[in-house]
Design a protein around this motif. Sequence first.
Motif, PDB file in Angstrom:
ATOM      1  N   SER A 182       0.824  -1.207   0.000  1.00  0.00           N
ATOM      2  CA  SER A 182       0.000   0.000   0.000  1.00  0.00           C
ATOM      3  C   SER A 182       0.855   1.253   0.000  1.00  0.00           C
ATOM      4  O   SER A 182       1.937   1.289   0.591  1.00  0.00           O
ATOM      5  N   GLY A 183       0.319   2.301  -0.621  1.00  0.00           N
ATOM      6  CA  GLY A 183       0.893   3.628  -0.483  1.00  0.00           C
ATOM      7  C   GLY A 183       0.639   4.180   0.913  1.00  0.00           C
ATOM      8  O   GLY A 183      -0.232   3.700   1.649  1.00  0.00           O
ATOM      9  N   VAL A 184       1.378   5.217   1.283  1.00  0.00           N
ATOM     10  CA  VAL A 184       1.377   5.689   2.673  1.00  0.00           C
ATOM     11  C   VAL A 184       0.130   6.476   3.054  1.00  0.00           C
ATOM     12  O   VAL A 184      -0.116   6.694   4.243  1.00  0.00           O
ATOM     13  N   SER A 185      -0.704   6.869   2.095  1.00  0.00           N
ATOM     14  CA  SER A 185      -1.940   7.578   2.462  1.00  0.00           C
ATOM     15  C   SER A 185      -2.851   6.695   3.296  1.00  0.00           C
ATOM     16  O   SER A 185      -3.676   7.199   4.065  1.00  0.00           O
ATOM     17  N   THR A 194       7.185   5.884  11.006  1.00  0.00           N
ATOM     18  CA  THR A 194       7.115   4.957   9.868  1.00  0.00           C
ATOM     19  C   THR A 194       6.881   5.678   8.551  1.00  0.00           C
ATOM     20  O   THR A 194       7.441   5.308   7.523  1.00  0.00           O
ATOM     21  N   VAL A 195       6.014   6.723   8.559  1.00  0.00           N
ATOM     22  CA  VAL A 195       5.681   7.405   7.304  1.00  0.00           C
ATOM     23  C   VAL A 195       6.448   8.710   7.132  1.00  0.00           C
ATOM     24  O   VAL A 195       6.173   9.478   6.216  1.00  0.00           O
ATOM     25  N   HIS A 196       7.403   8.964   8.003  1.00  0.00           N
ATOM     26  CA  HIS A 196       8.315  10.093   7.844  1.00  0.00           C
ATOM     27  C   HIS A 196       9.061   9.924   6.514  1.00  0.00           C
ATOM     28  O   HIS A 196       9.474   8.825   6.155  1.00  0.00           O
ATOM     29  N   TYR A 197       9.242  11.030   5.777  1.00  0.00           N
ATOM     30  CA  TYR A 197       9.844  10.948   4.437  1.00  0.00           C
ATOM     31  C   TYR A 197      11.180  10.204   4.443  1.00  0.00           C
ATOM     32  O   TYR A 197      11.422   9.319   3.619  1.00  0.00           O
ATOM     33  N   ALA A 198      12.034  10.534   5.395  1.00  0.00           N
ATOM     34  CA  ALA A 198      13.367   9.922   5.429  1.00  0.00           C
ATOM     35  C   ALA A 198      13.315   8.434   5.741  1.00  0.00           C
ATOM     36  O   ALA A 198      14.246   7.690   5.421  1.00  0.00           O
ATOM     37  N   GLU A 199      12.225   7.983   6.367  1.00  0.00           N
ATOM     38  CA  GLU A 199      12.082   6.572   6.719  1.00  0.00           C
ATOM     39  C   GLU A 199      11.496   5.749   5.566  1.00  0.00           C
ATOM     40  O   GLU A 199      11.921   4.623   5.326  1.00  0.00           O
ATOM     41  N   ILE A 200      10.500   6.294   4.854  1.00  0.00           N
ATOM     42  CA  ILE A 200       9.794   5.497   3.847  1.00  0.00           C
ATOM     43  C   ILE A 200      10.360   5.714   2.442  1.00  0.00           C
ATOM     44  O   ILE A 200      10.279   4.825   1.591  1.00  0.00           O
ATOM     45  N   GLU A 202      12.577   5.549  -0.689  1.00  0.00           N
ATOM     46  CA  GLU A 202      13.540   4.545  -1.141  1.00  0.00           C
ATOM     47  C   GLU A 202      13.587   3.348  -0.187  1.00  0.00           C
ATOM     48  O   GLU A 202      14.640   2.768   0.058  1.00  0.00           O
ATOM     49  N   ASN A 203      12.425   2.986   0.329  1.00  0.00           N
ATOM     50  CA  ASN A 203      12.358   1.906   1.307  1.00  0.00           C
ATOM     51  C   ASN A 203      11.116   1.064   1.024  1.00  0.00           C
ATOM     52  O   ASN A 203      10.186   1.504   0.361  1.00  0.00           O
ATOM     53  N   LEU A 204      11.113  -0.149   1.529  1.00  0.00           N
ATOM     54  CA  LEU A 204       9.959  -1.050   1.450  1.00  0.00           C
ATOM     55  C   LEU A 204       9.875  -1.759   2.794  1.00  0.00           C
ATOM     56  O   LEU A 204      10.835  -2.395   3.223  1.00  0.00           O
ATOM     57  N   LEU A 205       8.725  -1.611   3.462  1.00  0.00           N
ATOM     58  CA  LEU A 205       8.583  -2.106   4.833  1.00  0.00           C
ATOM     59  C   LEU A 205       7.445  -3.116   4.947  1.00  0.00           C
ATOM     60  O   LEU A 205       6.316  -2.827   4.539  1.00  0.00           O
ATOM     61  N   ALA A 206       7.735  -4.277   5.494  1.00  0.00           N
ATOM     62  CA  ALA A 206       6.663  -5.170   5.937  1.00  0.00           C
ATOM     63  C   ALA A 206       6.247  -4.723   7.333  1.00  0.00           C
ATOM     64  O   ALA A 206       7.076  -4.323   8.143  1.00  0.00           O
ATOM     65  N   TYR A 207       4.944  -4.769   7.604  1.00  0.00           N
ATOM     66  CA  TYR A 207       4.484  -4.335   8.922  1.00  0.00           C
ATOM     67  C   TYR A 207       3.281  -5.161   9.359  1.00  0.00           C
ATOM     68  O   TYR A 207       2.585  -5.759   8.549  1.00  0.00           O
ATOM     69  N   LYS A 208       3.056  -5.194  10.664  1.00  0.00           N
ATOM     70  CA  LYS A 208       1.957  -5.974  11.260  1.00  0.00           C
ATOM     71  C   LYS A 208       1.921  -7.395  10.702  1.00  0.00           C
ATOM     72  O   LYS A 208       0.860  -7.916  10.355  1.00  0.00           O
ATOM     73  N   VAL A 239       4.902   0.994   0.677  1.00  0.00           N
ATOM     74  CA  VAL A 239       5.806   1.359  -0.412  1.00  0.00           C
ATOM     75  C   VAL A 239       5.812   2.876  -0.539  1.00  0.00           C
ATOM     76  O   VAL A 239       4.835   3.539  -0.192  1.00  0.00           O
ATOM     77  N   PRO A 240       6.910   3.459  -1.026  1.00  0.00           N
ATOM     78  CA  PRO A 240       7.033   4.920  -1.056  1.00  0.00           C
ATOM     79  C   PRO A 240       6.261   5.561  -2.203  1.00  0.00           C
ATOM     80  O   PRO A 240       6.815   6.144  -3.128  1.00  0.00           O
ATOM     81  N   MET A 241       4.937   5.438  -2.149  1.00  0.00           N
ATOM     82  CA  MET A 241       4.054   6.151  -3.058  1.00  0.00           C
ATOM     83  C   MET A 241       2.860   6.639  -2.239  1.00  0.00           C
ATOM     84  O   MET A 241       2.642   6.174  -1.117  1.00  0.00           O
ATOM     85  N   THR A 242       2.092   7.560  -2.771  1.00  0.00           N
ATOM     86  CA  THR A 242       0.989   8.149  -2.006  1.00  0.00           C
ATOM     87  C   THR A 242      -0.237   7.257  -2.021  1.00  0.00           C
ATOM     88  O   THR A 242      -0.794   6.937  -0.968  1.00  0.00           O
ATOM     89  N   ARG A 243      -0.684   6.847  -3.207  1.00  0.00           N
ATOM     90  CA  ARG A 243      -1.927   6.094  -3.344  1.00  0.00           C
ATOM     91  C   ARG A 243      -1.684   4.750  -3.995  1.00  0.00           C
ATOM     92  O   ARG A 243      -0.761   4.590  -4.782  1.00  0.00           O
TER      93      ARG A 243
END
Length: 349
Positions: A182-185, A194-200, A202-208, A239-243
């Motif tokens: 999912s995008g960060v929106s 987690t959704v801070h620009y410097a964190e997300i 160029e990054n890909l995070l698995a969560y929960k 993933v580092p996209m909005t939607r």
Amino acid sequence: MSMKLRAAIVGSTGYGGVELIRLLLTHPNVEITSVISSSTAGVPIADGYPHLNQILTENLDGIDIEQIAAKADVVFLATPHGVSIDLSPKLLDAGLKVIDLSGDFRLKDTAAYEQWYKHKPADPAYLEKAVYGLCELFGDEVPGAQFISNPGCYPTASILGLAPLAAKRWIDLKSIIIDAKSGVSGAGRGLSQTVHYAEINENLLAYKVNRHQHTPEIEQAISRLADEEVTVTFTTHLVPMTRGIMSTIYVNLNQTRSEQEIHDLFSSYYEGRAFVRVRKLGKYPGTKEVTGSNYCDIGLSLDARTGRLTIVSVIDNMVKGAAGQAVQNLNIMMGWDESTGLAFTPVYP
């Protein structure tokens, strides 16, 4: 006097709420009469969302049930989980129609809700009234309903990708693996590390991992379609996209079938449904191809070596995964064509 349906939006300053505003402002049968925020009442909504300057000039209202009932016929709740549990019954008792975009009334099992959402569950009497509004599958329960529980974003993409196979029982129901991104929106407008620009970026995070609250919602719907208890492996990623959401789903067939047979099943199952588009064999959707729209696009690939089917299902998490599906539910609830106010082309590129 306006003949349009009067709509109030609670949670107007969140992404889901402001997306509802975007869609309802151009809906031919609806007038927005109240935008509501408990945290910023009295402030013009355009102060927080300058893109609404000279488009929506209203000040935000506070949460007052009598005031809402005087100004609206239907209320959309774009609120965090846990808020609707108390608010929906009051609105329903005031004679209003309610479409709840939170997860508070999706799960019929109160113990499951408490386990996955970590909140006290809703009153079972109101939970019983809530219609689960996944329009393409359970839309026949929506006309004339008073109370709609709008599906979650990940479940919408995942369930629509699985529904034809589960309903026909063409797959091993114990084999379902859903890899969703999912995008960060989807995380909302609130700030977090987690959704801070410097964190997300160029990054890909698995969560929960193995504990996402949408897991039991997917299982509930697939179990209903298959008429037996189903559990799934469901892993979510940012993933580092909005939607956008992409659910890549892996299932084992329970007997030999051709790729064309499976494609024909999907095509016939969703025939006549305005917002599910099944791609030609060999073509797979990307999230940008549904951005800003209410479409769910699905692609299929059968690995003849393993007997495993891969399903790629994409939606815009803010539209088909939230506000767009809520408007689609409103349309069906009111007896209007389901695509009213939603028949627009995706934004591309």
